[in-house]
Enzyme design. Structure first.
Site, PDB file in Angstrom:
ATOM      1  N   CYS A   1      47.946 -19.161  23.448  1.00  0.00           N
ATOM      2  CA  CYS A   1      48.697 -19.011  24.063  1.00  0.00           C
ATOM      3  C   CYS A   1      49.672 -17.798  24.582  1.00  0.00           C
ATOM      4  O   CYS A   1      49.696 -17.521  25.935  1.00  0.00           O
ATOM      5  CB  CYS A   1      49.349 -20.175  24.096  1.00  0.00           C
ATOM      6  SG  CYS A   1      50.435 -20.266  24.668  1.00  0.00           S
TER       7      CYS A   1
ATOM      8  N   GLY B   1      34.937 -20.355  38.104  1.00  0.00           N
ATOM      9  CA  GLY B   1      36.026 -20.795  38.739  1.00  0.00           C
ATOM     10  C   GLY B   1      36.877 -22.254  38.353  1.00  0.00           C
ATOM     11  O   GLY B   1      37.820 -22.476  39.453  1.00  0.00           O
TER      12      GLY B   1
ATOM     13  N   SER C   1      34.496 -16.906  32.170  1.00  0.00           N
ATOM     14  CA  SER C   1      35.721 -17.924  32.121  1.00  0.00           C
ATOM     15  C   SER C   1      34.951 -19.161  32.291  1.00  0.00           C
ATOM     16  O   SER C   1      35.274 -20.000  33.096  1.00  0.00           O
ATOM     17  CB  SER C   1      37.167 -17.666  33.212  1.00  0.00           C
ATOM     18  OG  SER C   1      36.583 -17.331  34.236  1.00  0.00           O
ATOM     19  N   ILE C   2      33.935 -19.287  31.919  1.00  0.00           N
ATOM     20  CA  ILE C   2      33.170 -20.748  31.594  1.00  0.00           C
ATOM     21  C   ILE C   2      34.149 -21.221  30.431  1.00  0.00           C
ATOM     22  O   ILE C   2      32.689 -22.385  30.976  1.00  0.00           O
ATOM     23  CB  ILE C   2      31.936 -20.739  31.896  1.00  0.00           C
ATOM     24  CG1 ILE C   2      31.597 -20.009  30.491  1.00  0.00           C
ATOM     25  CG2 ILE C   2      31.227 -19.424  32.688  1.00  0.00           C
ATOM     26  CD1 ILE C   2      29.712 -20.443  29.772  1.00  0.00           C
ATOM     27  N   GLY C   3      34.682 -22.090  30.611  1.00  0.00           N
ATOM     28  CA  GLY C   3      35.708 -22.762  29.758  1.00  0.00           C
ATOM     29  C   GLY C   3      35.868 -22.050  27.799  1.00  0.00           C
ATOM     30  O   GLY C   3      35.168 -21.441  27.721  1.00  0.00           O
TER      31      GLY C   3
ATOM     32  N   PHE D   1      50.317 -14.927  14.898  1.00  0.00           N
ATOM     33  CA  PHE D   1      51.670 -16.288  15.408  1.00  0.00           C
ATOM     34  C   PHE D   1      51.672 -15.876  17.010  1.00  0.00           C
ATOM     35  O   PHE D   1      51.824 -15.410  16.910  1.00  0.00           O
ATOM     36  CB  PHE D   1      52.151 -16.869  14.541  1.00  0.00           C
ATOM     37  CG  PHE D   1      52.367 -16.517  12.906  1.00  0.00           C
ATOM     38  CD1 PHE D   1      52.268 -18.055  12.950  1.00  0.00           C
ATOM     39  CD2 PHE D   1      51.933 -15.914  11.944  1.00  0.00           C
ATOM     40  CE1 PHE D   1      51.940 -18.491  11.664  1.00  0.00           C
ATOM     41  CE2 PHE D   1      52.027 -16.172  10.441  1.00  0.00           C
ATOM     42  CZ  PHE D   1      51.699 -17.096  10.284  1.00  0.00           C
TER      43      PHE D   1
ATOM     44  N   VAL E   1      24.613 -18.227  37.473  1.00  0.00           N
ATOM     45  CA  VAL E   1      24.267 -16.571  36.704  1.00  0.00           C
ATOM     46  C   VAL E   1      23.167 -17.124  36.451  1.00  0.00           C
ATOM     47  O   VAL E   1      22.954 -18.012  35.122  1.00  0.00           O
ATOM     48  CB  VAL E   1      25.410 -16.480  36.185  1.00  0.00           C
ATOM     49  CG1 VAL E   1      25.375 -14.977  35.746  1.00  0.00           C
ATOM     50  CG2 VAL E   1      26.589 -16.151  37.143  1.00  0.00           C
TER      51      VAL E   1
ATOM     52  N   HIS F   1      69.213 -30.408  46.691  1.00  0.00           N
ATOM     53  CA  HIS F   1      69.264 -30.297  48.641  1.00  0.00           C
ATOM     54  C   HIS F   1      69.515 -28.568  48.788  1.00  0.00           C
ATOM     55  O   HIS F   1      70.918 -28.648  48.395  1.00  0.00           O
ATOM     56  CB  HIS F   1      68.940 -31.121  49.782  1.00  0.00           C
ATOM     57  CG  HIS F   1      69.091 -29.978  51.028  1.00  0.00           C
ATOM     58  ND1 HIS F   1      67.945 -30.416  51.279  1.00  0.00           N
ATOM     59  CD2 HIS F   1      70.411 -29.914  51.802  1.00  0.00           C
ATOM     60  CE1 HIS F   1      67.953 -30.363  52.999  1.00  0.00           C
ATOM     61  NE2 HIS F   1      68.987 -29.810  53.213  1.00  0.00           N
TER      62      HIS F   1
ATOM     63  N   ILE G   1      41.210 -20.480  34.304  1.00  0.00           N
ATOM     64  CA  ILE G   1      41.257 -18.984  33.698  1.00  0.00           C
ATOM     65  C   ILE G   1      40.717 -18.030  35.169  1.00  0.00           C
ATOM     66  O   ILE G   1      41.546 -17.057  35.768  1.00  0.00           O
ATOM     67  CB  ILE G   1      40.354 -18.285  32.322  1.00  0.00           C
ATOM     68  CG1 ILE G   1      41.107 -19.431  31.017  1.00  0.00           C
ATOM     69  CG2 ILE G   1      40.468 -17.007  32.208  1.00  0.00           C
ATOM     70  CD1 ILE G   1      40.497 -19.408  29.980  1.00  0.00           C
TER      71      ILE G   1
HETATM   72  P1  NAI Z   1      37.658 -24.459  32.987  1.00  0.00           P
HETATM   73  O1  NAI Z   1      36.824 -25.177  31.741  1.00  0.00           O
HETATM   74  O2  NAI Z   1      38.883 -24.479  33.246  1.00  0.00           O
HETATM   75  O3  NAI Z   1      36.433 -23.611  34.121  1.00  0.00           O
HETATM   76  C1  NAI Z   1      35.128 -23.187  33.272  1.00  0.00           C
HETATM   77  C2  NAI Z   1      34.117 -23.335  35.084  1.00  0.00           C
HETATM   78  O4  NAI Z   1      33.211 -21.996  34.462  1.00  0.00           O
HETATM   79  C3  NAI Z   1      33.803 -24.710  34.931  1.00  0.00           C
HETATM   80  O5  NAI Z   1      34.701 -24.453  36.999  1.00  0.00           O
HETATM   81  C4  NAI Z   1      32.735 -24.685  35.378  1.00  0.00           C
HETATM   82  O6  NAI Z   1      32.215 -25.566  36.149  1.00  0.00           O
HETATM   83  C5  NAI Z   1      32.475 -22.853  35.718  1.00  0.00           C
HETATM   84  N1  NAI Z   1      31.080 -22.876  34.602  1.00  0.00           N
HETATM   85  C6  NAI Z   1      29.917 -22.985  33.636  1.00  0.00           C
HETATM   86  N2  NAI Z   1      29.463 -23.135  33.321  1.00  0.00           N
HETATM   87  C7  NAI Z   1      29.054 -22.322  34.722  1.00  0.00           C
HETATM   88  C8  NAI Z   1      27.849 -21.092  35.349  1.00  0.00           C
HETATM   89  N3  NAI Z   1      26.878 -20.607  33.773  1.00  0.00           N
HETATM   90  N4  NAI Z   1      27.612 -20.270  36.141  1.00  0.00           N
HETATM   91  C9  NAI Z   1      28.948 -20.126  36.763  1.00  0.00           C
HETATM   92  N5  NAI Z   1      30.539 -21.239  36.655  1.00  0.00           N
HETATM   93  C10 NAI Z   1      30.088 -21.949  35.526  1.00  0.00           C
HETATM   94  O7  NAI Z   1      37.444 -22.970  31.396  1.00  0.00           O
HETATM   95  P2  NAI Z   1      38.004 -22.307  31.807  1.00  0.00           P
HETATM   96  O8  NAI Z   1      38.517 -21.262  32.836  1.00  0.00           O
HETATM   97  O9  NAI Z   1      37.591 -21.045  31.197  1.00  0.00           O
HETATM   98  O10 NAI Z   1      39.729 -21.635  30.792  1.00  0.00           O
HETATM   99  C11 NAI Z   1      39.793 -22.212  29.733  1.00  0.00           C
HETATM  100  C12 NAI Z   1      41.027 -22.997  28.825  1.00  0.00           C
HETATM  101  O11 NAI Z   1      41.900 -22.549  29.069  1.00  0.00           O
HETATM  102  C13 NAI Z   1      41.172 -24.822  29.770  1.00  0.00           C
HETATM  103  O12 NAI Z   1      40.387 -25.389  28.741  1.00  0.00           O
HETATM  104  C14 NAI Z   1      42.041 -24.848  30.320  1.00  0.00           C
HETATM  105  O13 NAI Z   1      43.069 -25.710  30.777  1.00  0.00           O
HETATM  106  C15 NAI Z   1      42.931 -23.425  29.731  1.00  0.00           C
HETATM  107  N6  NAI Z   1      43.846 -21.938  30.335  1.00  0.00           N
HETATM  108  C16 NAI Z   1      44.952 -23.167  31.155  1.00  0.00           C
HETATM  109  C17 NAI Z   1      45.347 -22.539  31.788  1.00  0.00           C
HETATM  110  C18 NAI Z   1      46.843 -23.611  32.610  1.00  0.00           C
HETATM  111  O14 NAI Z   1      47.235 -23.775  32.343  1.00  0.00           O
HETATM  112  N7  NAI Z   1      47.241 -22.611  33.348  1.00  0.00           N
HETATM  113  C19 NAI Z   1      45.782 -21.192  32.065  1.00  0.00           C
HETATM  114  C20 NAI Z   1      44.661 -21.094  31.653  1.00  0.00           C
HETATM  115  C21 NAI Z   1      43.341 -21.772  30.690  1.00  0.00           C
END
Ligand code: NAI
Length: 454
Positions: A40, A182, A265-267, A36, A238, A440, A185
């Site tokens: 997040c 980049g 961390s590619i999404g 649960f 990569v 302020h 995450i």
């Molecule tokens: P993301 O979608 O934010 O970033 C993935 C990055 O990987 C993109 O810039 C993309 O161009 C790059 N990428 C994709 N394939 C690649 C490859 N083969 N080689 C190099 N680069 C590549 O996804 P992320 O960082 O994994 O986060 C996942 C989810 O978690 C997102 O939806 C995010 O909103 C959520 N999250 C939100 C947080 C917050 O609100 N602070 C904190 C952590 C995660």
């Protein structure tokens, strides 16, 4: 057993939906396969913020001399950091469970499977036990995308390649870390491991970091971290992962970087298979459940909230979607608006944004004006951030003066981006916003400065 509502998934979308439904008088069951609180609370937002806070304290201690505070022998103990993270997670997860209990939501821990639908409603099974309901909310979230790069599977199996889950539990700090992707995450974990002493390289396919955030602000963030020692390889893809290295293609040339650990961390991808969803015939699009603005799927009485609908994969979006779905079930008119959802990247400095960026406004043909000020205009920022800098940008529609976006880099911006969010949400004009009194000295005054800079 028969219910008014079965919620599949106990993450932010699922547990809030269950809580709101029970508060509205619906007999509700919430089924969770892992823990649960979902990603997040257990392996995402909360644990990463706990780690990042330790890094911030460590950096302050190391740099105390700038503020006249000298300390000796400052160290960071990763094991204690992880233990504290686990304590925070346990407290929050038990809080969520206790709230659900208070509201008389039936909590079921186990893997659920949708069996089907008949004239009486839906049937879902958990380890052979059947649950029936007239409404379903699917809140099964997302899982890390694993690309078909040679060596990825072997790397994950050996513990060399980590996802958001394992990176939060490392008990020793790797000497070097390669971050693939980049985005949010990638940047938050690059920030943490850079602060605690790892040599960090971020490999990003696009020509910029931080995805669809304001480009000027993300470029500033990149520069800050380059100064702190992070290497960014942009326009780089990569191509292979070895046993202790990562190969990537940059400008047509293959390069290799050595690493102790790799973060993938590619999404993330919505979880739409493996639990019998296909038996309902719900429409999906680009790997996500298709929903309308009430979070209703293509099938009556079946709603989808949170990452699984792929619209805005953020916990705070899931919370609101949960409320909209429950309101729709109980016949109260409510719809999702996605134009004023703030986003934050908890680096140090933090980056936050809401609404249109310059890039998105241009792409939509919106004619806009920008107010832009350095964070050094804020007395409190200056007092507390020796040698630091940042930016605050406000975008307004040219003709109407309506505020359509705000983007910031600096300390505390995560805490007051909501003020800009409220301006965007309520379609406030610049002249109305000018009448608002900010406390302020706070860093939030920077919003006022940016508004007056237009
Ligand atoms: P993301 O979608 O934010 O970033 C993935 C990055 O990987 C993109 O810039 C993309 O161009 C790059 N990428 C994709 N394939 C690649 C490859 N083969 N080689 C190099 N680069 C590549 O996804 P992320 O960082 O994994 O986060 C996942 C989810 O978690 C997102 O939806 C995010 O909103 C959520 N999250 C939100 C947080 C917050 O609100 N602070 C904190 C952590 C995660």
């Amino acid at each position: 057993m028969s219910y008014d509502l079965i919620v599949l998934g106990g993450g932010p979308g699922g547990y809030l939906a269950a809580e709101r439904a029970a508060q509205s008088g619906l007999k509700t069951v919430c089924i969770e396969a892992r823990a649960f609180g979902g990603v997040c609370l257990n392996e995402g937002c909360i644990p990463s913020k706990t780690l990042l806070n330790s890094a911030k304290i460590y950096e302050y201690a190391l740099n105390g001399a700038k503020y006249g505070v000298t300390t000796a022998g400052v160290t960071i103990d990763q094991k204690t950091v992880v233990e504290r993270k686990n304590k925070v997670v346990t407290t929050l997860v038990s809080g969520v469970k206790s709230t659900l209990r208070t509201h008389k939501v039936k909590m079921v821990e186990g893997f659920c499977e949708i069996i089907g639908r008949d004239k009486d409603g839906f049937t879902v099974s958990v380890a052979g036990e059947m649950f029936k309901s007239t409404n379903l909310i699917i809140a099964t979230g997302s899982s890390p995308a694993i690309p078909p790069i040679p060596g990825v599977k072997e790397g994950i199996a050996s513990g060399f390649v980590l996802t958001n889950r394992e990176i939060l539990d490392l008990e020793t700090i790797p000497q070097s870390l390669v971050v693939i992707g980049g985005g949010v995450i990638g940047l938050e974990m690059a920030a943490y491991y850079n602060s605690v002493g790892s040599k960090v390289t971020v490999i990003e396919m696009l020509d910029h970091i931080a995805g669809p955030t304001d480009r000027e602000v993300s470029t500033m963030l990149q520069k800050v971290y380059e100064k702190k020692g992070v290497t960014f390889k942009l326009n780089s893809k990569v191509t292979a992962i070895g046993t202790s290295s990562v190969s990537y293609e940059e400008n047509g040339k293959t390069e290799t970087v050595q690493a102790d650990k790799v973060l993938l961390s590619i999404g993330r991808r919505p979880v739409i298979s493996g639990f019998g969803l296909e038996r309902l015939g719900v429409l999906t699009e680009k790997g996500a459940i298709k929903t309308d603005r009430t979070c209703l799927t293509s099938i009556p009485n079946v709603y989808a909230v949170g990452d699984v609908n792929g619209v805005s994969m953020l916990a705070h979006t899931a919370y609101r979607e949960a409320e909209v779905a429950v309101n729709s079930i109980i016949g109260k008119r409510d719809i999702m608006r996605y134009n004023a959802i703030p986003s934050v990247i908890y680096t140090n400095p933090e980056m936050a944004g809401v609404g249109e960026t310059e890039e998105s406004a241009k792409a939509k043909g919106i004619s806009y004006v920008v107010g832009k000020v350095s964070m050094l205009y804020s007395g409190r920022f200056l007092a507390e951030n020796e040698g630091g800098n940042g930016i605050c940008k406000i975008l307004a529609e040219k003709d109407s003066g309506r505020i359509i976006g705000a983007h910031m880099l600096g300390a505390y911006v995560s805490e007051f981006i909501i003020a800009a969010g409220m301006m965007v949400e309520t379609e406030m004009t610049l002249s109305d916003a000018k009448e608002i009194v900010f406390p302020h000295p706070t860093v939030s005054e920077i919003l006022r400065e940016a508004i007056f800079a237009i």
